[in-house]
Design a protein around this motif. Structure first.
Motif, PDB file in Angstrom:
ATOM      1  N   ALA A 131       0.634  -1.010  -0.006  1.00  8.13           N
ATOM      2  CA  ALA A 131      -0.369  -0.040   0.054  1.00  8.13           C
ATOM      3  C   ALA A 131       0.853   1.122  -0.443  1.00  8.13           C
ATOM      4  CB  ALA A 131      -0.894   0.603   1.199  1.00  8.13           C
ATOM      5  N   ILE A 132       0.790   2.055  -0.522  1.00  9.56           N
ATOM      6  CA  ILE A 132       1.479   3.456  -0.937  1.00  9.56           C
ATOM      7  C   ILE A 132       0.310   4.755  -0.659  1.00  9.56           C
ATOM      8  CG2 ILE A 132       1.612   3.197  -3.365  1.00  9.56           C
ATOM      9  CD1 ILE A 132       4.404   4.748  -3.092  1.00  9.56           C
ATOM     10  N   ARG A 133       0.817   5.730  -0.887  1.00  8.52           N
ATOM     11  CA  ARG A 133      -0.375   6.423  -0.954  1.00  8.52           C
ATOM     12  C   ARG A 133      -0.109   7.790  -1.864  1.00  8.52           C
ATOM     13  NH1 ARG A 133       0.062  11.346   4.130  1.00  8.52           N
ATOM     14  NH2 ARG A 133       1.550  12.491   1.949  1.00  8.52           N
ATOM     15  N   GLU A 134      -1.177   8.202  -2.586  1.00  7.95           N
ATOM     16  CA  GLU A 134      -0.966   8.822  -3.556  1.00  7.95           C
ATOM     17  C   GLU A 134       0.004   9.753  -3.612  1.00  7.95           C
ATOM     18  OE1 GLU A 134      -4.020  10.571  -7.390  1.00  7.95           O
ATOM     19  OE2 GLU A 134      -4.499  10.853  -4.951  1.00  7.95           O
ATOM     20  N   ASP A 135       0.430  10.500  -4.653  1.00  6.54           N
ATOM     21  CA  ASP A 135       1.940  10.786  -5.295  1.00  6.54           C
ATOM     22  C   ASP A 135       3.226  10.766  -4.372  1.00  6.54           C
ATOM     23  OD1 ASP A 135      -0.036  12.368  -6.124  1.00  6.54           O
ATOM     24  OD2 ASP A 135      -0.558  13.756  -4.121  1.00  6.54           O
ATOM     25  N   LYS A 136       3.965   9.648  -4.319  1.00  8.30           N
ATOM     26  CA  LYS A 136       4.185   9.213  -3.203  1.00  8.30           C
ATOM     27  C   LYS A 136       5.574   7.832  -4.073  1.00  8.30           C
ATOM     28  CE  LYS A 136       4.032   9.113   2.098  1.00  8.30           C
ATOM     29  NZ  LYS A 136       4.260   8.836   2.836  1.00  8.30           N
ATOM     30  N   SER A 137       6.127   7.672  -3.762  1.00  5.60           N
ATOM     31  CA  SER A 137       7.312   6.557  -4.901  1.00  5.60           C
ATOM     32  C   SER A 137       7.218   5.178  -4.240  1.00  5.60           C
ATOM     33  CB  SER A 137       8.374   7.563  -5.445  1.00  5.60           C
ATOM     34  OG  SER A 137       8.696   9.082  -5.992  1.00  5.60           O
ATOM     35  N   LEU A 138       7.314   4.540  -5.593  1.00  9.16           N
ATOM     36  CA  LEU A 138       7.022   3.316  -4.950  1.00  9.16           C
ATOM     37  C   LEU A 138       8.559   2.633  -5.217  1.00  9.16           C
ATOM     38  CD1 LEU A 138       6.005   0.612  -3.514  1.00  9.16           C
ATOM     39  CD2 LEU A 138       5.011   0.218  -5.831  1.00  9.16           C
ATOM     40  N   CYS A 139       8.967   1.481  -4.121  1.00 11.37           N
ATOM     41  CA  CYS A 139      10.558   1.129  -4.811  1.00 11.37           C
ATOM     42  C   CYS A 139      10.348   0.354  -4.459  1.00 11.37           C
ATOM     43  CB  CYS A 139      12.151   1.927  -4.242  1.00 11.37           C
ATOM     44  SG  CYS A 139      12.981   0.599  -5.014  1.00 11.37           S
ATOM     45  N   LEU A 140      10.332  -1.059  -5.280  1.00 11.41           N
ATOM     46  CA  LEU A 140      10.632  -2.421  -5.078  1.00 11.41           C
ATOM     47  C   LEU A 140      11.454  -3.091  -5.170  1.00 11.41           C
ATOM     48  CD1 LEU A 140       6.788  -2.927  -6.552  1.00 11.41           C
ATOM     49  CD2 LEU A 140       7.146  -2.939  -4.293  1.00 11.41           C
ATOM     50  N   THR A 141      12.000  -4.052  -4.805  1.00 10.71           N
ATOM     51  CA  THR A 141      13.565  -4.885  -5.146  1.00 10.71           C
ATOM     52  C   THR A 141      13.672  -6.252  -4.993  1.00 10.71           C
ATOM     53  OG1 THR A 141      15.018  -2.622  -4.382  1.00 10.71           O
ATOM     54  CG2 THR A 141      15.956  -4.575  -4.473  1.00 10.71           C
ATOM     55  N   CYS A 142      14.208  -7.284  -6.071  1.00  9.54           N
ATOM     56  CA  CYS A 142      14.040  -8.490  -5.273  1.00  9.54           C
ATOM     57  C   CYS A 142      15.351  -8.889  -5.415  1.00  9.54           C
ATOM     58  CB  CYS A 142      12.727  -8.999  -6.796  1.00  9.54           C
ATOM     59  SG  CYS A 142      13.096  -9.218  -8.102  1.00  9.54           S
ATOM     60  N   PHE A 143      15.710  -9.836  -5.249  1.00  7.97           N
ATOM     61  CA  PHE A 143      16.702 -10.970  -5.565  1.00  7.97           C
ATOM     62  C   PHE A 143      16.560 -12.333  -5.998  1.00  7.97           C
ATOM     63  CE2 PHE A 143      17.357  -8.389  -1.684  1.00  7.97           C
ATOM     64  CZ  PHE A 143      18.207  -7.820  -2.215  1.00  7.97           C
TER      65      PHE A 143
END
Length: 2033
Positions: free
Chosen positions: A1938-1950
């Motif tokens: 879940a992330i609030r609008e106008d923010k930046s999302l960062c997803l990292t996987c190995f």
């Protein structure tokens, strides 16, 4: 990973929390109840929210729908009409948005408790020291007063009490709070010329705890007062103080001296022989007239008493009673004065508050004597008596009425001892004020010694005192309002308002308060009014309780001989301290009477009886309770009165007497009260000495009275002293104890006698009378009853007691003041009969009878609507006829059937014909136009109400004047009529035609010339136009035509004739009326004859401005002159001085002129000159600058059209109006079938609302709608299309079941049956619910929780011997319907009867005009023997109780066909079962059934189908999706599927017999599952079987032999020939050629030939076209032989033929030009590529070949000019490939075109071929090892999803489970087996289905493969093929983010894998390429994606896909974006920078 169940629970909780959380609440003011709610945020961007409202009350059982508040966007809804204020009824409401519950009210809403009471209204009036304020309540809904609404909200007949509260707030020293219930305030304020401010509120008295209303403030200033005002008050106060002291001393001295004289004043004793003389008064201001004696024996002295007014000599007019009446009675402080001595005579000029005079009168009873002179006079003596009467007095009449006595001024009562008997003073009785404001004396009647049984006797006081114990007490006695008595008494209120204003200033009360009242009124607030206090002396009788609120008594006690002197002293001290118990609502009038009681002959003792005149009922009750018949109690009571020893009797005997005032008339209602005091003579034996003493005393008394008025000075004083001494001697001589016993004995006997005398047998003075009324009317039966004790009244009807509680809505009984009335509302024949009233008491009973006759209206039954007109369509110009029929002939009062269109009543005219004959009413419009479109309503009057029926009438466009032309405009209006000018407006048409409307032509019609002339040369774009150049005094009509590219359309309806004239002509004439009705007309022309040269006009301005013209207006000069005027119009550019003539050669006669030739963008000034025959005037003042206006833009279109299901042929269409809606005249609606784009107009008259029901649609078809806005600038663009809607009836809950019957009872169980609902609500009933309760209980209990489908149910666990009631609910998909009516009480007792129970489930089928079929079920209880048959009964009519048997012998079946019915007649039926013991109970009757065949009803048909099978067919005219055809045999047996089969197609069902034989014979029936009225039956007999078998054999004969089937040939010229050949046919052979299911014949384009001899059938096409594609069927019949042959000439075959024919034709026509040798075609090559190719020929170097797709040229085409072949190869087929391809080859010689449509079926065929090629390219199955198992793979050259793949293991399909995982890519499909075991060894199969064929690949894992892939399993339990280098994702991604609008999302996987895997990121299964919004980093062991500035549209599923040569893996994460202020999901990981 969380458990799945837990995640589901969280999601459910979240859904619950997110639903219905909106705040919904009521806002109510003055009972205007408006529902409010908070808005809901849309779930997604662009979502439109529509709110719907439902409400519910305690009186209902389910939520109801507010129709006006459905699918609205507003946040309020007015529920005033739906939530009326009703006693103990509360309301709830709920709001839903887009089908989801938004919220509902939290608390129950009760209008009377929760509404805000608005501020009251009032009016004020001020005087010198008083404020008069009259308050009225505000109005509530529908103009009803708030007070009336509150009264109607109470539970009872009494009216609600409204408490009005007035508060003075300024100045602070004058603050006070006053309350009243009348709404009128009179406030005495201290200072005049002072500003007083305050406010007024109110509240209902019965609603405790609720706040008061809103307040209304006021500020007033009192008038200035007289500076001499305080002086009279000072003198009056001093005089009052002296009077009080003097009266106290005199009273004390008189009492100590024993001044209680027993002798009657001789001056008042008169006899018949003594001449009457005037009563004298010690006050010279008082005049007492000559007394009048009623009778010599029953002597009451009456006198008129007047007081000389102290009027100043300068006042003119003399004395008037109103001079005294109109003076205020209040003191200077505004409060009541308790004691008043002698007030000065009021000054008539002084209107300030002051003490009033106390007026008295004289009434003295003279006892009878033994002398014959005192004998009662006869009636004749009284009538002939010459005794003088006072002015206005009358003699006694037989009814006991007495003359009115007027009183104007007798000295006031003394304060200390009001009951003192002074022989020297007259007796005083207070007066009352009558309705005219005059003071009158209450009347007293003295009873003679007539027998108590004498019916002519006058009522005695004892008559008024005797009553039963159960009578009313003092507290509950009847109070009198101000209409009966002008005094209201001392209430709890602080201000009392008089109801009768006798003067313009103050109200004069009639009486002062009791002495010492303010000291004795305990626990009550002081009364600050000008009214007297209600007071009464205490009751001294022993029956009154000491703690009673109504009767407080003083503790009097008998004293012994030694204590009597002390008691006498104590009594003299406490005489002023009366114990007072007042009743605030009861009027008290103290009256003092001297009663002489005869103890012995010639001996008299005087008593003073003081009593208050109040409601007599309380005294009756009191006297009854005590009985007063016991000697001890009577002695004790009288002993408490006499408080002195014998010889010193008490002076006061107080009583409470309460008597309602009986109204004789309005003027005497409050001024009369009749009392009778009777004194019975009784002989008493005494000693001679006592007789002598008494005679001596009487002689002394007689001498005293004779000489009293002649003696004066010291002689009178000496005589008075002697008399007192004689009295004292007399007292000492009488034995006190003996006298006391005699008094007690006398009082006891007298009271008993009064009780006996007061009794009266019940009687009806006014009996009941008979009535005859019509059915439905209201009647009132009245009678009056009297008797003592009051009798008990009972009503009877036909000898049985009338129980009102059984029909409270019909009967209303009132008993008040002896008047008994029974009101019967809506009389019916059942109410007719004999009504009896019986009055009973202990003395007897009385009876009165009356007969009520109710004339039934069956002979003249009022008419109601029967069949009425439906929505109607009529073509423009045709006549319109609407007709409605009624249930019976119209009664005389119903003949006036009124018609309305859009709410406007239509009247009879030359164009409208209205008729009403017998039972029909109609309206006819001789020519219908678009203006006549709208809602037509017929209104019919009935006895109780008005019935209405309405329907919409559509006016359709007539045929166009030119092909493609527009429709006609409408609503042409003429305004601004002048001599030569008019202005026209109209509305644009709804249909533009083939092209948009460009403008309009205006035409005029001169009635004198008879032709239409066009007014404008250039088309007028706007819907308004000025017409100039008309002739004055000419009659014109106008019409308008719309114009488009096709030409001018039909004209509009012509306007009404208009006469051009000067509108100011009437203002220039004046009519003067002269003698005898003659008139003289004077015109300005005659007065202005001297005017020669005209004056210039004035006020030149532009009154109409358009983008093409300007209309100038000006005012004619004044004076104008006699000569006719015309005008010159000049113009000039703004800022220029050069003027030019604008009117040119046109003559302008009117002050209007249109200018058309103005240049756009330039400004002009205009001026006007007047012209007559004498010359031209100077120019007028120039106008303001004028320029052409901007073109008026077309209106904005509506938006958001939405269609809602309504009926089977209509839908409800709603839309949203545009934001700019000021100029919009209405809306046009259009509809089309989905996908057809064939738009049709709905309405031709603009609709002004935003919702409309569209009628005339076809059931089960899907439509779309759109809307246009309409203005004078034209029509807007179309709105967007609505969502498609399928036309079908909306589903609603079923109606209530009925007819609950008890079918079986075992003692502890009951079996119930019931009848299904009449209306299913558009959906079949899915089940029933049953409730039960014990009879007499209110709570219902559920019997079954789950619904039952059958209409019977067994109820268990009942108690034997109890009565139970039941009710049933029906349910369908829409919900549970309303309950049935409660059944009668069923006794739970085991059935042991011999006869059978009742049959049940009785229903009717196959209802026709003369017959029907009855079906029923056998009874559940058979009795002692089986049921042997059934008897049927019929009752004609829906309410008749007369039953007639239908069959003489019992019927064995459970069905029966009833015949011989009368068409249109209504019947009811019932069935009874029979066994050996007899006939059992009858079933419940059926619903009333009308014998009438439903229109469109069809019967079962029998025949042989085309295949020779015998069938039964039935076709229904109404079928839904859920409808089923139910076939049965003999109504009960199901159809054997082996012997027959059913087939249903649309609305037809066929039952086909497989091999019919005698076993199939019988009665076959069919009915619809959702409509049992659609039913039919057929009796299949042996005769039918034989006939149909023969026909079947004929049908199955050999067919006509075929030689050659259909052949297709194309000639060299391009002609196409279709032919076939059969064997030779005879001349009787017939040919029917069917093309696409319709028969065709020869046409010039297509010729059909039949060569019968050769059997050759030919179809010749001169030019084959696309419309010739289809199936061709040749049906040949030659006698019995027949055959048919079909050619499917479609798809590839047709296209090839068409192409070949076109090619040959072009080749033939264009030998020199290029053309296509091979047309465009497609194919799939081995590489799974799509190849589109064509081939051209006859080309040269100039020839060009171009390809196009969707109008765009294709450049990747390969063209070999030498061979003419051209190809277009598409390596990868996607959806973008679909479309239309076109190839064009051309040069100078010509061109040729080839097209290819890769759409719909062709595109599907392409995908199938591509799938087939992909499947063929599939390689063998291979196996790969994975980290957790192994994978089976199959590689492709190209794989598409259209190729369906399935995996099988050992010929069994592998389903998706935890151990298997399938996948695919563009080159491979695979299945992964996880954790394999030995059982996974076997044969694996991959099946690929391309849509037509199945392709397979196999792989068999043998034992050898097992060794390779499974070695070492026993030791390590792992696989050798486990490869650690497979690409996989190890960690990094959560499940939900879940992330609030106008923010930046960062997803990292190995990531792991060798070689390094390929990495792809996907969003919603689509690869991410946008680098601007997404940033992706890839490293050997990890990868990161960053989403910048997250928006809600970025929500969804994100995936990472990794793969290498050893395998691949996909990991998903769900991203939820929430807005500011919202909460993230509970199960999500919150992220964001």
């Amino acid at each position: 990973m969380w458990p799945v169940h837990f995640i589901i629970l969280l999601l459910f909780c979240y859904a619950c929390l997110s639903t219905g959380n909106g705040k919904v609440y009521f806002v109510s003011k003055n009972f205007n109840n408006v529902l409010h709610w908070e808005p809901m945020k849309p779930a997604s961007t662009g979502e439109k929210l529509f709110y719907s409202v439902q409400y519910w009350s305690d009186a209902g059982e389910q939520f109801l729908t507010k129709e006006e508040c459905q699918n609205i966007t507003a946040l309020t809804c007015d529920l005033t009409a739906e939530t009326p204020s009703i006693h103990d009824v509360h309301y709830h409401a709920q709001v839903s948005v887009n089908g989801r519950l938004l919220g509902r009210t939290v608390t129950r809403f009760k209008p009377i408790a929760d509404t805000i009471l608005g501020a009251p209204m009032f009016s004020t009036h001020t005087t010198v020291s008083s404020l008069f304020l009259n308050v009225t309540l505000p109005l509530g809904p529908f103009g009803v007063s708030v007070g009336d609404i509150i009264s109607n909200s109470k539970n009872g007949p009494s009216k609600a009490v409204i408490v009005y509260i007035l508060k003075i707030t300024e100045p602070k020293w004058a603050t006070l709070v006053n309350e009243t219930t009348t709404g009128r305030f009179v406030i005495n304020l201290k200072n005049n010329q002072t500003k007083y401010c305050g406010h007024v509120v109110y509240r209902p008295f019965s609603e405790w705890g609720r706040p008061v209303s809103e307040n209304t403030s006021f500020c007033v200033t009192l008038l200035p007062g007289s500076p001499w005002m305080p002086l009279p008050w000072l003198f009056m106060s001093a005089a009052l103080l002296v009077a009080i002291v003097t009266m106290s001393v005199v009273w004390t001295c008189n009492y100590v001296k024993g001044g209680k004289h027993t002798d009657m004043p001789q001056s008042l004793v008169t006899t018949s022989g003594t001449p009457s003389r005037a009563l004298q008064s010690p006050d010279s201001c008082i005049i007492i007239s000559t007394p009048v004696v009623s009778t010599p024996r029953d002597q009451t002295v009456y006198a008129t008493i007047q007081m000389k007014p102290n009027v100043p000599s300068d006042r003119v007019g003399g004395y008037s009673p109103q001079d005294i009446i109109c003076q205020a009675w209040q003191g200077s402080t505004g409060s009541s004065e308790g004691t008043v001595a002698r007030s000065p005579t009021p000054n008539p000029l002084d209107v300030s508050a002051q003490s009033s005079e106390i007026y008295s009168a004289v009434a003295v009873h003279v006892p009878a004597d033994e002398n014959e002179d005192f004998q009662q006079a006869s009636t004749e003596d009284r009538e002939t008596s010459d005794l003088p009467l006072p002015p206005g007095a009358k003699l006694w009449d037989k009814c006991g009425n007495t003359p009115k006595l007027m009183s104007h001024g007798l000295p006031a009562l003394r304060d200390v001892d009001a009951c003192e008997s002074n022989p020297a003073r007259p007796l005083h009785v207070h007066t009352v004020r009558d309705t005219k404001g005059q003071l009158v004396l209450p009347l007293f009647t003295l009873k003679s010694t007539a027998s108590p049984l004498n019916p002519e006797r006058k009522p005695l006081l004892s008559d008024l005192m005797h009553f039963k114990k159960e009578a009313l007490s003092l507290a509950s006695s009847q109070s009198f309002d101000s209409s009966e008595w002008s005094d209201s008494g001392c209430d709890d209120c602080t201000v009392n308002t008089p109801t009768q204003s006798y003067c313009s200033t103050h109200y004069s009360p009639t009486q002062p308060a009791a002495p010492g009242f303010h000291l004795q009124c305990q626990n009550t607030p002081s009364c600050e009014s000008g009214y007297k206090q209600n007071w009464m002396p205490a009751i001294l009788l022993g029956a009154a309780s000491e703690d009673s609120c109504e009767y407080r008594r003083t503790n009097y006690h008998w004293n012994g001989p030694k204590e009597e002197e002390e008691a006498e002293i104590h009594n003299s001290k406490s005489m002023t301290g009366w114990d007072i118990c007042r009743s605030p609502s009861v009027l008290s009038i103290p009256i003092i009477i001297n009663l002489f009681t005869l103890l012995e002959k010639e001996q008299w003792i005087k008593f003073h009886w003081c009593f208050s005149l109040q409601a007599i009922d309380s005294v009756k009750a009191f006297m009854t309770r005590e009985k007063l018949n016991k000697q001890r109690k009577s002695s004790s009571s009288l002993s408490s009165v006499c408080k002195r020893p014998a010889g010193d009797l008490p002076h006061h005997l107080p009583f409470h007497v309460m008597k309602p005032i009986s109204h004789k008339n309005s003027t005497e209602s409050s001024s009369r009260a009749q009392f009778s005091i009777y004194e019975e003579e009784e002989e008493v034996s005494h000693s001679t000495r006592r007789k002598d003493i008494l005679k001596e005393t009487l002689a002394t008394d007689e001498e005293y009275h004779r000489d009293k008025w002649t003696l004066f000075g010291n002689e009178a004083e000496k005589l008075e002293i002697g008399v007192i001494r004689s009295q004292h001697v007399l007292r000492t001589r009488i034995n006190k104890m003996a006298l006391r016993k005699q008094v007690e004995k006398k009082a006891t006997a007298h009271i008993k006698y009064l009780e006996r005398l007061s009794q009266k047998v019940p009687d009806f003075p006014i009996p009941l009378r008979a009535h005859t009324v019509w059915e439905g009317m209201t009647v009132q039966l009245c009678c009056t009853v009297q008797g003592c004790p009051p009798p008990k009244v009972t009503w009877y009807k036909d000898g049985a007691p009338l129980i009102l509680s059984d029909q409270p809505w019909n009967y209303s009984l009132q008993q008040k003041f002896g008047l008994n009335s029974l009101e019967i509302r809506r009389c019916s024949p059942d109410d007719a009969g004999q009504y009896k009233v019986v009055a009973k008491s202990t003395l007897g009973e009385a009876t009165t009878f009356a007969t009520l006759v109710v004339n039934s209206s069956n002979l003249e039954r009022e008419a109601h609507f029967g069949t009425s007109f439906p929505p109607t369509w009529v073509k423009e110009g045709d006549s319109l006829n609407l007709q409605c029929t009624f249930t019976s002939a119209l009664l005389p009062f119903q003949q006036d059937v009124t018609w309305f269109r859009d709410g406007v009543q239509l009247h009879q005219s030359s164009a409208v014909d209205i008729k009403a004959v017998d039972n029909e009413a109609s309206i006819t419009l001789r020519a219908a136009h678009k203006e006549h479109e709208g809602v037509y309503m017929a209104r019919l009057k009935t006895w109780d109400t008005i019935q209405e029926h309405s329907a919409f009438v559509y006016i359709t466009d007539a045929s166009a004047a030119v092909l493609g032309g527009p429709a006609s405009p409408l609503s042409v209006q003429v305004c601004d009529v002048n001599k030569d000018y008019v202005f026209l407006t109209w509305q644009p048409p709804s249909a533009d035609g083939e092209s948009p409307v460009q403008g309009y032509y205006v035409e005029r019609y001169d009635l004198g010339q008879g032709e239409w002339v066009r007014c404008n040369v250039h088309i007028q774009k706007m819907c308004h136009y000025p017409v100039f150049g008309l002739k004055e005094g000419t009659t014109y009509q106008f019409r308008v035509r719309a114009v488009n590219r096709a030409g001018a359309g039909r004209p509009s309806k012509a306007t009404e004739p208009v006469i051009t004239a000067d509108p100011l002509e009437q203002t220039r004439a004046m009519v003067v009326k002269v003698h005898r009705g003659r008139t003289i007309t004077i015109t300005k022309d005659e007065l202005e004859g001297q005017v020669k040269a005209p004056l210039p006009p004035t006020n030149v301005h532009a009154c109409e401005v358009s983008d093409t013209y300007v209309v100038l207006s000006w005012t004619e000069p004044d004076p104008r002159g006699r000569e006719p005027l015309s005008f010159y119009v000049e113009r000039s550019l703004a800022g220029k001085s050069s003027w030019e003539l604008a009117s040119l050669d046109m003559v302008v006669n009117s002050p209007r002129f249109p200018v058309f030739d103005l240049a756009k963008g330039k400004k002009y000034c205009f001026r006007v000159r007047s012209v007559n025959k004498y010359g031209v005037s100077d120019p007028s003042e120039p106008s303001e600058t004028v320029s052409l206006g901007k073109p008026q833009a077309a209106p904005a279109p509506p938006h958001s059209p939405m269609a809602v299901r309504d009926t089977d042929t209509s839908v409800l269409l709603q839309w949203q109006e545009p934001k700019e809606k000021d100029d919009i005249l209405g809306y046009y609606l259009y509809y089309s079938e989905t996908g057809e784009q064939d738009w049709k107009t709905v309405n031709n008259k603009p609709l002004t609302h935003t919702r409309f029901i569209v009628h005339g649609l076809e059931n089960r078809k899907e439509y779309v709608f759109r809307v246009k806005s309409v203005s004078q600038a034209g029509n807007s663009n179309y709105s967007e299309e609505s969502q498609p809607i399928l036309v079908k009836s909306a589903i609603y809950v079923p109606s209530a079941p009925s007819a609950i019957a008890l079918l079986l009872c075992t003692g502890l169980e009951m079996v119930l049956g019931w009848r299904g609902p009449l209306c299913h609500g558009g959906d079949p009933v899915r089940g029933y619910y049953l409730d039960q309760r014990e009879e007499g209980m209110k709570t219902w209990r559920e019997v079954n929780v789950k619904p039952v489908k059958e209409r019977t149910l067994r109820v268990c666990n009942l108690s034997s011997g109890h009565f139970y009631q039941f009710r049933v609910f029906a349910a369908n998909m829409a919900g549970v319907g309303k309950p049935s009516e409660a059944s009668e009480g069923f006794l739970c007792e085991k059935w042991t009867m011999s006869e059978p129970g009742c049959p049940y489930d009785l229903a009717s089928r196959e209802v026709r005009d003369d017959a029907l079929v009855l079906l029923w079920a056998a009874p559940l209880y058979e009795g002692r023997s089986p049921v042997t048959g059934y008897f049927l009964e019929v009752s004609q009519g829906d309410q008749s109780d007369s039953w007639m048997s239908l069959n003489d012998n019992p019927i064995c079946e459970t069905h029966y066909q009833v015949s011989g019915l009368q068409a249109g007649q209504t019947y009811r039926f019932r069935v009874s079962a029979v066994n050996e013991a007899g006939m059992g109970f009858a079933s419940l009757p059926t619903e009333p059934v009308t014998a009438q065949t439903t229109p469109g009803t069809k019967e079962i048909e029998i025949g042989v189908d085309d295949d020779g099978f015998i069938f039964l067919g039935y076709e229904a005219n109404e079928v839904n999706d859920e409808s089923e055809f139910l076939w049965s045999k003999n109504y009960t047996e199901p159809i054997d599927a082996v012997r027959a089969r059913t087939e249903t197609k649309e609305n037809r069902s066929v039952l086909t017999f497989t091999d019919p034989s005698e076993e199939d014979l019988g009665l076959y029936a069919v009915e619809m599952s959702d409509n049992a009225n659609l039913s039919s039956s057929y009796d299949f007999t042996a005769k039918d079987l034989e006939r149909l078998k023969e026909l079947s054999w004929q049908v199955r004969n050999p067919l006509i032999a075929l030689k050659s089937g259909w052949q297709v040939e194309v000639s060299e010229e391009g002609d196409v020939r279709l032919w076939l050949q059969t064997e030779g046919l005879s001349d009787a052979a017939e040919l029917r050629l069917i093309f696409n299911d319709r028969e065709i014949s020869s046409t010039p384009h297509r010729k059909i030939n039949l060569d019968k001899a050769k059997g050759l059938v030919e179809i010749l096409f001169d030019q084959l076209a696309a419309e010739d594609e289809g199936s061709y069927t040749a049906q040949l019949r030659d006698g019995r032989a027949k055959n048919q042959f079909t050619l499917v000439f479609v798809d590839q075959k047709f296209r090839q033929t068409l192409a070949l024919a076109d090619a040959k034709r072009r080749d033939h026509q264009r030998k020199a030009g290029p053309y296509f040798q091979e047309f465009l075609s497609w194919s799939i090559n081995d590489d799974c590529e799509l190849v589109i190719k064509c081939k051209v020929t006859n080309t040269n170097k100039d020839t060009s070949l171009k390809w196009f797709k969707g109008g765009v040229e294709v450049s990747q085409v390969v063209y070999n000019q030498s061979s003419g072949a051209s190809t277009f190869t598409i390596p990868q087929v996607t959806k973008a490939v679909a479309g239309s391809y076109r190839a064009v080859v051309s040069d100078r010689r010509g061109e040729d075109i080839s097209t290819l449509e890769l759409l719909d079926n062709e595109y599907d065929e392409l995908l199938q071929q591509l799938s087939k090629q992909c499947a063929l390219s599939a390689g063998p199955l291979s196996i790969q090892s994975t980290a957790v198992g192994f994978k089976l793979c199959c590689s492709f050259k190209y794989y598409i999803s259209h190729l369906k793949t399935s995996w099988y293991f050992k010929d069994k399909r592998i389903e998706q489970e935890a151990r298997t995982k399938t996948g695919s890519s563009m080159q491979m499909v695979w299945i992964e087996i996880l954790n394999p075991t030995k059982n996974d060894i076997g044969k694996y199969t991959l099946e690929m289905f391309d849509g037509k064929e199945t392709h397979k690949r196999f792989l068999d894992l043998s034992e050898q493969d097992k060794k390779i892939f499974y070695s070492g399993y026993q030791q390590s339990c792992c696989f050798l093929f486990f490869v650690s280098d497979r690409a996989k994702v190890t960690k990094g991604l959560p499940d939900v983010v879940a992330i609030r609008e106008d923010k930046s999302l960062c997803l990292t996987c190995f990531i792991e894998g060798e070689p390094a895997p390929e990495i792809l990121w996907l969003h919603n299964d689509k690869e991410i390429f946008n680098q601007a919004q997404f940033t992706i980093t890839k490293e050997p062991k990890c990868s990161t994606i960053t989403v910048n500035n997250v928006k809600t549209e970025y929500s969804g599923k994100y995936s990472i896909f990794v793969r290498n040569q050893y395998g691949c893996e996909t990991v998903d994460v769900t991203v939820s974006v929430y807005k500011h202020g919202e909460k993230p999901p509970a199960n999500a990981v919150e992220m964001g920078l």
